[in-house]
Design a protein around this motif. Structure first.
Motif, short mmCIF file in Angstrom:
data_model
loop_
_atom_site.label_atom_id
_atom_site.label_comp_id
_atom_site.label_asym_id
_atom_site.label_seq_id
_atom_site.Cartn_x
_atom_site.Cartn_y
_atom_site.Cartn_z
N THR A 32 49.62 46.35 33.31
CA THR A 32 50.70 46.70 32.41
C THR A 32 51.55 45.46 32.19
O THR A 32 51.89 44.76 33.15
N VAL A 33 51.89 45.19 30.94
CA VAL A 33 52.73 44.05 30.61
C VAL A 33 54.16 44.54 30.43
O VAL A 33 54.41 45.45 29.65
N ARG A 93 36.91 45.61 26.74
CA ARG A 93 36.56 47.03 26.82
C ARG A 93 37.75 47.91 27.20
O ARG A 93 37.64 49.13 27.28
N ASP A 94 38.90 47.28 27.45
CA ASP A 94 40.16 47.97 27.74
C ASP A 94 40.07 48.85 28.98
O ASP A 94 40.53 49.99 28.98
N VAL A 95 39.48 48.31 30.05
CA VAL A 95 39.37 49.06 31.29
C VAL A 95 40.29 48.53 32.39
O VAL A 95 40.31 49.07 33.49
N LEU A 96 41.04 47.49 32.11
CA LEU A 96 41.91 46.89 33.12
C LEU A 96 43.20 47.68 33.28
O LEU A 96 43.86 48.01 32.29
N GLU A 140 49.88 36.56 27.07
CA GLU A 140 49.70 37.72 27.94
C GLU A 140 48.21 37.96 28.21
O GLU A 140 47.81 38.25 29.34
N ARG A 141 47.40 37.82 27.18
CA ARG A 141 45.95 38.00 27.32
C ARG A 141 45.39 36.98 28.31
O ARG A 141 44.62 37.33 29.22
N ALA A 142 45.79 35.74 28.19
CA ALA A 142 45.32 34.69 29.10
C ALA A 142 45.76 34.97 30.53
O ALA A 142 44.99 34.79 31.48
N ARG A 143 46.97 35.43 30.72
CA ARG A 143 47.49 35.74 32.06
C ARG A 143 46.73 36.90 32.68
O ARG A 143 46.39 36.87 33.87
N ILE A 144 46.47 37.94 31.91
CA ILE A 144 45.76 39.11 32.41
C ILE A 144 44.32 38.74 32.79
O ILE A 144 43.84 39.08 33.88
N ILE A 145 43.63 38.04 31.90
CA ILE A 145 42.24 37.67 32.17
C ILE A 145 42.17 36.71 33.36
O ILE A 145 41.30 36.84 34.22
#
Length: 59
Positions: free
Chosen positions: A52-53, A46-49, A9-14
């Motif tokens: 939503t997963v 920094r958790d600014v994105l 999920e992290r890779a997909r979001i980034i």
């Protein structure tokens, strides 16, 4: 509350955010980075994105 995304999920979001930045989306933080992937990773950290997963078991 800290994010609890798994590595996929992290890779997909980034990756999705880096593509947006590469196509000219405004950067959400002040940073010295110039590479879209590094900007996206720093925004994620920094958790600014505003992503939503939705998982299969959350429905």
């Amino acid at each position: 509350m800290p994010r609890t995304d798994n590595r996929y999920e992290r890779a997909r979001i980034i990756g999705a955010r880096a593509l947006q930045v590469a196509y000219g989306a405004p950067v959400l933080i002040d940073t010295e980075q110039t590479e879209p992937i590094l900007i996206a990773a720093e925004e994620y950290d920094r958790d600014v994105l505003p992503f939503t997963v939705r998982r299969g078991y959350d429905r």
